[in-house]
Design an enzyme around this catalytic site. Structure first.
Site, mmCIF file in Angstrom:
data_model
loop_
_atom_site.group_PDB
_atom_site.id
_atom_site.type_symbol
_atom_site.label_atom_id
_atom_site.label_comp_id
_atom_site.label_asym_id
_atom_site.label_seq_id
_atom_site.Cartn_x
_atom_site.Cartn_y
_atom_site.Cartn_z
ATOM 1 N N VAL A 136 11.972 13.376 4.807
ATOM 2 C CA VAL A 136 12.812 13.112 3.372
ATOM 3 C C VAL A 136 14.120 13.985 3.205
ATOM 4 C CG1 VAL A 136 12.505 13.378 0.956
ATOM 5 C CG2 VAL A 136 10.512 12.558 2.237
ATOM 6 N N LYS B 146 -3.232 -11.105 -3.537
ATOM 7 C CA LYS B 146 -2.362 -10.862 -2.369
ATOM 8 C C LYS B 146 -1.268 -11.959 -1.936
ATOM 9 C CE LYS B 146 -5.501 -7.602 -0.566
ATOM 10 N NZ LYS B 146 -6.730 -7.028 0.395
#
Length: 435
Positions: free
Chosen positions: A37, A209
């Site tokens: 990150v 989905k």
């Protein structure tokens, strides 16, 4: 040496099967995540319904709270991760978080399929990120390739197995000859199916989905209500055996496809027979697999664990990293793309094939009369097999491609024929055009 960046603080909503694994991964991979990150990720708090409940992963009691709204609106929180599921209070908490400038990572397929428009609008209006890779197909990287890697291509069709519970049940029925109820009980004993399996076996989970996949693939807003849905509860051991004898296997498929003229899309979830040579036929147990067909990229297949705490948490962590990187860089990920605004056409307009098994009188002229019904609906028969059984016979027919409305009309008229004792089974056939 560059100055270390301040930690990004993560609020977690829910600490069940998935949430507890998110806590574990954030703790165990803290150093690697910080390196990826560019700043540390710290858990600011975990909202739960019951404080004293035993959890799969040890959580510092000081982090636990039952006041979820206070947690997501705290000034020291940067990212909110929602893994509680359902519509409410998830929707209200996500909206509150975004209103306070937090970016959101969610695994909530039901909410995104029912009211994704509200959530996406809130993200846009508040300059927040919304990532939801874990909402479809667990650990499989699928949504990000669709909305980023294939952003320069034109998707024609998405076809796949997106529910592990139903795939496990159908796989056991195929491999062992078990009945639906016996296979379901085994799935429940192994933890693949809930005590109340309705959402899975009736196709609701897969339909949510499919709505998310279709919306991303076709740059149009699609909700769960737009999806034609059929479950697997009516599938019998005889249906599975019949398919097996013809070189097919039965799977619950989610199918999202552009119409031939490109002006609309069809989105459907239902059991279907596919050739045993098809790659999806080899997807065993609780695994998921999805085909994406695009004009330039051609046919792509995504395969892997479609559910489970650790696999789903892997997708959640990937989204957390992406959101954290964006916040450090002062940028945002892609917004919802609905520019195409394609309409969802009714199931009757979808083009498919049927496998039909009829119990008929065993006498001359029966096949000709049955063929006449098919011809009356402009449905062409590809193959016919007949087996005599005394005064009765079983007639098994597989059609060529036709509209589902024409095929359904054919079945309706067959039921009215006095020479047809029973329409024993009707199953759609898919996948013959995919190697």
């Amino acid at each position: 040496m560059s100055k270390a960046k301040p930690a990004l603080r993560v609020a977690l909503l829910g600490c069940g099967v998935v949430g507890s694994q998110v806590v574990r991964l954030l703790r165990e991979q803290a150093d690697d995540l910080a390196a990826r990150v560019g700043a540390p990720l710290e858990l600011a708090g975990v909202a739960v319904r019951r404080m004293g409940r035993k959890r799969d992963t040890d959580v510092d009691p000081a982090l636990l709270t039952t006041d979820a709204e206070a947690l997501v609106t705290r000034d020291d929180v940067d990212i909110v991760v929602e893994v509680i599921g359902g519509i409410e209070p998830a929707r209200s908490l996500i909206l509150a978080a975004m209103a306070h400038g937090k970016s959101v990572v969610s695994a909530n397929k039901a909410l995104l399929a029912e009211d994704g428009a509200t959530i996406h609008r809130a993200a846009r209006e508040n300059g927040a990120d919304l990532y939801f890779e874990a909402s479809v197909a667990g650990a499989i990287p699928l949504l990000r390739p669709l909305r980023e890697s294939l952003a320069g291509d034109r998707v024609r069709r998405v076809l796949g197995i997106v529910n592990g519970t139903t795939n496990y049940i159908l796989d056991k029925m195929d491999s062992t000859g078990a009945s639906f109820n016996d296979a379901l009980e085994e799935a429940q004993a192994l933890g693949y199916a809930e005590a109340d399996p309705t959402a899975d076996v009736e196709g609701f989970d897969a339909a949510a989905k499919a709505a998310i996949l279709a919306g991303i693939a076709f740059h149009s807003r699609v909700t769960a209500a737009d999806v034609h849905r059929e479950g697997i509860t009516e599938i019998t051991a005889a249906d599975v055996a019949s398919a097996k004898g013809m070189g097919y296997v039965i799977k619950l498929l989610a199918i999202c496809a552009r119409s031939d003229d490109g002006r609309s899309v069809g989105v459907r979830v239902h059991p279907a027979m596919i050739p045993r040579s098809h790659p999806l036929a080899g997807v065993r147990e609780a695994y998921n697999a999805v085909f994406v067909e695009a004009e330039s990229a051609g046919r792509l297949m995504f395969y892997g664990a479609g559910a489970g705490g650790a696999p789903t948490a892997s997708a959640v962590l990937g989204d957390i990293v992406a959101v954290a990187r964006n916040r450090i860089a002062g940028t945002r990920g892609p917004e919802e793309s609905t520019y195409a605004d394609l309409k969802v056409h009714p199931m009757g307009d979808s083009v498919t094939r049927y496998h039909v098994s009829l119990d008929v009188a065993d006498k001359p002229g029966v096949l000709a009369r049955v063929a006449e019904i098919f011809a009356g609906h402009d449905v062409s028969i590809q193959t016919v097999r007949q087996e005599g059984r005394g005064d009765d016979a079983q007639l098994v027919l597989v059609t060529h491609r036709a509209s589902d409305a024409a095929l359904s009309g054919t079945i309706k008229d067959l039921r009215d024929l006095n020479i047809v004792r029973a329409v024993a089974s009707v199953m759609r056939v898919e996948g013959d055009d995919t190697p």
